[in-house]
Design a protein around this motif. Structure first.
Motif, mmCIF file in Angstrom:
data_model
loop_
_atom_site.group_PDB
_atom_site.id
_atom_site.type_symbol
_atom_site.label_atom_id
_atom_site.label_comp_id
_atom_site.label_asym_id
_atom_site.label_seq_id
_atom_site.Cartn_x
_atom_site.Cartn_y
_atom_site.Cartn_z
ATOM 1 N N TYR A 1 0.823 -1.209 0.000
ATOM 2 C CA TYR A 1 0.000 0.000 0.000
ATOM 3 C C TYR A 1 0.852 1.251 0.000
ATOM 4 O O TYR A 1 0.346 2.363 0.002
ATOM 5 C CB TYR A 1 -0.900 0.029 1.246
ATOM 6 N N ARG A 2 2.191 1.073 0.008
ATOM 7 C CA ARG A 2 3.108 2.192 0.164
ATOM 8 C C ARG A 2 2.806 3.344 -0.790
ATOM 9 O O ARG A 2 2.457 4.439 -0.372
ATOM 10 C CB ARG A 2 4.532 1.694 -0.068
ATOM 11 N N MET A 3 2.906 3.058 -2.107
ATOM 12 C CA MET A 3 2.722 4.134 -3.073
ATOM 13 C C MET A 3 1.293 4.663 -3.062
ATOM 14 O O MET A 3 1.052 5.842 -3.289
ATOM 15 C CB MET A 3 3.107 3.678 -4.482
ATOM 16 N N LEU A 4 0.343 3.769 -2.771
ATOM 17 C CA LEU A 4 -1.059 4.198 -2.675
ATOM 18 C C LEU A 4 -1.197 5.258 -1.585
ATOM 19 O O LEU A 4 -1.793 6.316 -1.781
ATOM 20 C CB LEU A 4 -1.947 2.988 -2.380
ATOM 21 N N LEU A 5 -0.581 4.958 -0.420
ATOM 22 C CA LEU A 5 -0.661 5.901 0.695
ATOM 23 C C LEU A 5 0.042 7.220 0.355
ATOM 24 O O LEU A 5 -0.450 8.283 0.705
ATOM 25 C CB LEU A 5 -0.046 5.287 1.953
ATOM 26 N N TYR A 6 1.191 7.146 -0.347
ATOM 27 C CA TYR A 6 1.884 8.374 -0.738
ATOM 28 C C TYR A 6 0.995 9.223 -1.629
ATOM 29 O O TYR A 6 0.914 10.431 -1.472
ATOM 30 C CB TYR A 6 3.173 8.069 -1.497
ATOM 31 N N GLY A 7 0.357 8.559 -2.590
ATOM 32 C CA GLY A 7 -0.518 9.278 -3.503
ATOM 33 C C GLY A 7 -1.586 10.028 -2.734
ATOM 34 O O GLY A 7 -1.793 11.232 -2.929
ATOM 35 N N ILE A 8 -2.245 9.293 -1.814
ATOM 36 C CA ILE A 8 -3.304 9.913 -1.021
ATOM 37 C C ILE A 8 -2.717 11.044 -0.178
ATOM 38 O O ILE A 8 -3.290 12.135 -0.083
ATOM 39 C CB ILE A 8 -4.005 8.857 -0.140
ATOM 40 N N ALA A 9 -1.530 10.779 0.417
ATOM 41 C CA ALA A 9 -0.906 11.800 1.270
ATOM 42 C C ALA A 9 -0.658 13.085 0.481
ATOM 43 O O ALA A 9 -0.936 14.178 0.977
ATOM 44 C CB ALA A 9 0.412 11.283 1.838
ATOM 45 N N ALA B 1 -1.379 18.001 -7.224
ATOM 46 C CA ALA B 1 -2.510 17.188 -6.788
ATOM 47 C C ALA B 1 -2.815 16.127 -7.829
ATOM 48 O O ALA B 1 -3.043 14.951 -7.502
ATOM 49 C CB ALA B 1 -3.730 18.078 -6.563
ATOM 50 N N ALA B 2 -2.784 16.532 -9.114
ATOM 51 C CA ALA B 2 -3.059 15.577 -10.190
ATOM 52 C C ALA B 2 -2.041 14.441 -10.176
ATOM 53 O O ALA B 2 -2.382 13.279 -10.368
ATOM 54 C CB ALA B 2 -3.024 16.293 -11.536
ATOM 55 N N MET B 3 -0.799 14.797 -9.895
ATOM 56 C CA MET B 3 0.253 13.789 -9.799
ATOM 57 C C MET B 3 -0.061 12.808 -8.671
ATOM 58 O O MET B 3 0.064 11.588 -8.823
ATOM 59 C CB MET B 3 1.554 14.516 -9.498
ATOM 60 N N GLY B 4 -0.485 13.347 -7.530
ATOM 61 C CA GLY B 4 -0.850 12.495 -6.399
ATOM 62 C C GLY B 4 -2.019 11.600 -6.748
ATOM 63 O O GLY B 4 -2.030 10.406 -6.421
ATOM 64 N N ILE B 5 -3.034 12.173 -7.440
ATOM 65 C CA ILE B 5 -4.199 11.380 -7.815
ATOM 66 C C ILE B 5 -3.781 10.258 -8.752
ATOM 67 O O ILE B 5 -4.220 9.112 -8.618
ATOM 68 C CB ILE B 5 -5.256 12.279 -8.490
ATOM 69 N N SER B 6 -2.881 10.588 -9.686
ATOM 70 C CA SER B 6 -2.412 9.582 -10.630
ATOM 71 C C SER B 6 -1.717 8.425 -9.897
ATOM 72 O O SER B 6 -1.985 7.251 -10.161
ATOM 73 C CB SER B 6 -1.480 10.251 -11.635
ATOM 74 N N THR B 7 -0.846 8.767 -8.936
ATOM 75 C CA THR B 7 -0.178 7.724 -8.137
ATOM 76 C C THR B 7 -1.210 6.897 -7.381
ATOM 77 O O THR B 7 -1.104 5.667 -7.297
ATOM 78 C CB THR B 7 0.789 8.376 -7.130
ATOM 79 N N THR B 8 -2.216 7.580 -6.823
ATOM 80 C CA THR B 8 -3.245 6.879 -6.065
ATOM 81 C C THR B 8 -3.987 5.879 -6.944
ATOM 82 O O THR B 8 -4.174 4.721 -6.558
ATOM 83 C CB THR B 8 -4.252 7.891 -5.485
ATOM 84 N N TYR B 9 -4.420 6.316 -8.129
ATOM 85 C CA TYR B 9 -5.161 5.428 -9.032
ATOM 86 C C TYR B 9 -4.317 4.218 -9.421
ATOM 87 O O TYR B 9 -4.772 3.086 -9.355
ATOM 88 C CB TYR B 9 -5.542 6.173 -10.309
ATOM 89 N N GLN B 10 -3.077 4.497 -9.858
ATOM 90 C CA GLN B 10 -2.221 3.400 -10.332
ATOM 91 C C GLN B 10 -2.020 2.355 -9.258
ATOM 92 O O GLN B 10 -2.161 1.153 -9.502
ATOM 93 C CB GLN B 10 -0.860 3.955 -10.739
ATOM 94 N N ASN B 11 -1.687 2.827 -8.048
ATOM 95 C CA ASN B 11 -1.388 1.869 -6.994
ATOM 96 C C ASN B 11 -2.646 1.290 -6.383
ATOM 97 O O ASN B 11 -2.632 0.170 -5.885
ATOM 98 C CB ASN B 11 -0.479 2.506 -5.951
ATOM 99 N N GLY B 12 -3.735 2.065 -6.449
ATOM 100 C CA GLY B 12 -5.026 1.522 -6.042
ATOM 101 C C GLY B 12 -5.396 0.345 -6.929
ATOM 102 O O GLY B 12 -5.807 -0.721 -6.456
#
Lengths: 295, 290
Positions: free
Chosen positions: A245-253, B98-109
């Protein structure tokens, strides 16, 4: 220190050096680079090829890697720093990906996508510790010099900085080259820590991670960058089970930080002991004040 | 051989164009590059795939639902993150982070929920090809070419000929003045994110049908982004032209040179165009952008 913690320290140290470079560029001039993994790659491959093929001493090889990264940074910066915001970011992104594809393609030199192995493990605790101290002191001095103030002026209002006679192009180029040198330097250390290189280690995701670390730590704060690096490098070590979940959490953070507290953990402030002592003194004064009132 | 490569290239370019126009629309309104746009396409593809494979829904219905889901996701991104940042008056650079963060979130989600594997749609169309003289074209290429052509023509009509399109163009021209004229700009922002999301969803589904579905397939957004830069950020027509150029260039480099060099050429073209003509082929205003 046990071997495990030494290992962790080495990783945090190497990451911190790259992040410092990104922090100088992004935190102080507001230029976003998505190509710093590319500079890291140049430093890593140059130094690794020098030590494995040409028996160049380790420190000299790392230095050569950092210098080459700096030179490439100078060339790229001279061409692209006239561009603004998004456009600059896109060219650095394109550069980073070009480096990766090129290193995958020139197989005889870099080992291609299969990777370059058999690099001697030179990077130890002492070298990383010295590097971190030197890198930090240099960055701190730079930021608190005339150049640093120029950079801050550019960050706050580029047109105004230009109007009061700051050569914005030259100052931005300086920040960009420093960030490239730091990335190349860290890349050299990383290559001799990992003992194995692959172009895809330094992909777009790595560049994004560097920028994410800087944002989490706080734009415009060198000590914040250290905090950010610790958080990003250490948390997955502490919570092993969470590694998926590491990168997922970073993204959310990142999304939460940028929407709620855009300055990050330590934005535009530096960590200082005297301030903390003062804060505690004020706190005790305030509490004693209310006690007196109550009595 | 040449003609066949050209048609393949245009077909790939059509898919890029579906995403690139979304970038262009959002850029023209909000002045930032929505890095999470490719991930919206990925999301749509996964939803459609899950409906087909897990719930065995009717094929076309699942595709339509996937496209719709992408539209909704796109609007949610705007409502949850971008709107707050805009309301705070933060610099547009923050929208990009923020868009970068959302992109990371989607990919890893997607990595966590669906796993890192490449997944295929069950084959619905036979791998038949259509013969046109000496040229043979895959049926999927034809379908994706027609779909993207219809979607892009509809978009052109919507933006340039309808009243809604007039509103979009007004807000794009100057959102502050538009809000003073009594236009509810937030509604237009949501609308544009919905349109962009639907287009991206179609692209995601088409890519999923043609190749496969995987968590980082949203990186195709990068190509689309380059296309929109090539055409001039903020210009919808430019984005379409840029996308087709990139698609054709990629197929030709893969076909005649080396598929490993494909990305090098694409990014090289990007850097070249930025150095020579930063505003792109049909860039709107150069002043504060380069």
């Amino acid at each position: 220190m046990s071997g495990y913690w030494q290992e962790i320290f080495v990783l945090v140290g190497i990451n911190f050096i790259v992040v410092l470079g990104v922090s100088i560029l992004t935190g102080f001039t507001k230029l976003f680079s998505f190509g710093n993994a590319g500079f890291m790659s140049i430093g890593a491959y140059t130094s690794a090829i020098l030590t494995t093929r040409f028996n160049v001493p380790f420190l000299l090889a790392v230095l050569a890697g950092a210098i080459l990264a700096g030179l490439v940074g100078y060339g790229l910066g001279s061409l692209t720093l006239g561009l603004k915001g998004d456009y600059f970011l896109i060219t650095t992104l394109g550069f980073g990906e070009c480096v990766r594809v090129l290193f995958e393609y020139i197989q005889p030199v870099t080992g291609g996508a299969g990777g370059l192995s058999g690099i001697t493990h030179y990077t130890d605790f002492t070298i990383v510790a010295i590097s971190v101290v030197v890198a930090f002191i240099f960055a701190w001095t730079l930021i608190h010099s005339k150049y640093g103030r120029n950079l801050t002026a550019i960050r706050e209002q580029e047109v105004a900085a230009d109007a009061v006679g700051i050569n914005t192009f030259k100052n931005k180029l300086l920040a960009f080259v420093v960030s490239a040198v730091y990335a190349g330097w860290a890349g050299g250390l990383y290559a001799h820590h990992l003992t194995y290189l692959e172009p895809k280690i330094f992909n777009l995701a790595k560049s994004a991670e560097l920028t994410i670390t800087t944002v989490i730590g706080g734009l415009g704060s060198l000590t914040g960058s250290f905090l950010g690096t610790c958080v990003v490098t250490l948390l997955p070590e502490v919570f092993r089970d969470l590694s998926t979940y590491r990168m997922l959490l970073y993204g959310i953070a990142v999304v939460v930080i940028i929407t709620v507290k855009p300055s990050g953990l330590y934005g535009y402030k530096e960590f200082s002991i005297t301030k903390i002592i003062r804060w505690f003194k004020n706190l005790s004064k305030r509490t004693s004040g209310t006690v007196e009132k109550g009595a | 051989m040449f003609l066949q490569q050209l048609i393949n290239g245009i077909s790939v370019g059509g898919i890029y164009a579906l995403i690139a126009t979304g970038y262009a629309l959002i850029y023209s309104l909000l002045g930032f590059s929505n890095w999470a746009h490719g991930e919206v396409a990925m999301f749509g593809a996964y939803i459609a795939l899950t409906l087909v494979t897990r719930l065995s829904s009717p094929f076309l219905g699942a595709l339509a639902f996937g496209i719709l889901a992408a539209g909704v996701a796109s609007v949610l991104n705007e409502k949850i993150a971008y709107k707050h940042i805009r309301d705070k008056g933060s610099p547009t650079m923050f929208l990009m982070i923020a868009a970068m963060g959302i992109s990371t979130t989607y990919q890893n989600g997607a990595m966590v929920v669906f796993g890192p594997k490449f997944q295929m749609f069950p084959s619905m169309f036979d791998v038949t090809t259509i013969q046109l003289g000496s040229v043979s074209i895959g049926i999927l290429d034809v379908i994706s070419l027609i779909t993207s052509a219809i979607a892009l023509i509809l978009l052109e009509l919507l933006v340039n000929k309808s009243k809604v399109g007039l509103g979009i163009r007004t807000v794009a021209s100057n959102s502050y003045t538009a809000s003073l004229m009594g236009i509810n700009i937030n509604r237009y922002f949501s609308l544009v994110f919905l349109i962009a999301g639907l287009l991206a969803g179609s692209a995601g589904v088409l890519l999923g049908l043609k190749y496969s579905v995987y968590p980082t397939m949203g990186n195709v957004g990068l190509k689309a982004f380059i296309a929109s830069v090539l055409g001039g950020l903020g210009s919808v027509r430019g984005a379409i032209i840029g996308a087709i150029i990139i698609g054709v260039l990629e197929t030709f480099v893969s076909g005649y040179l080396n598929s490993g060099l494909r990305d090098l050429f694409t990014f090289g073209l990007l850097i070249l165009i930025l150095l020579i003509k930063p505003s792109g082929l049909m860039g709107v205003d150069v002043e504060d952008k380069a």
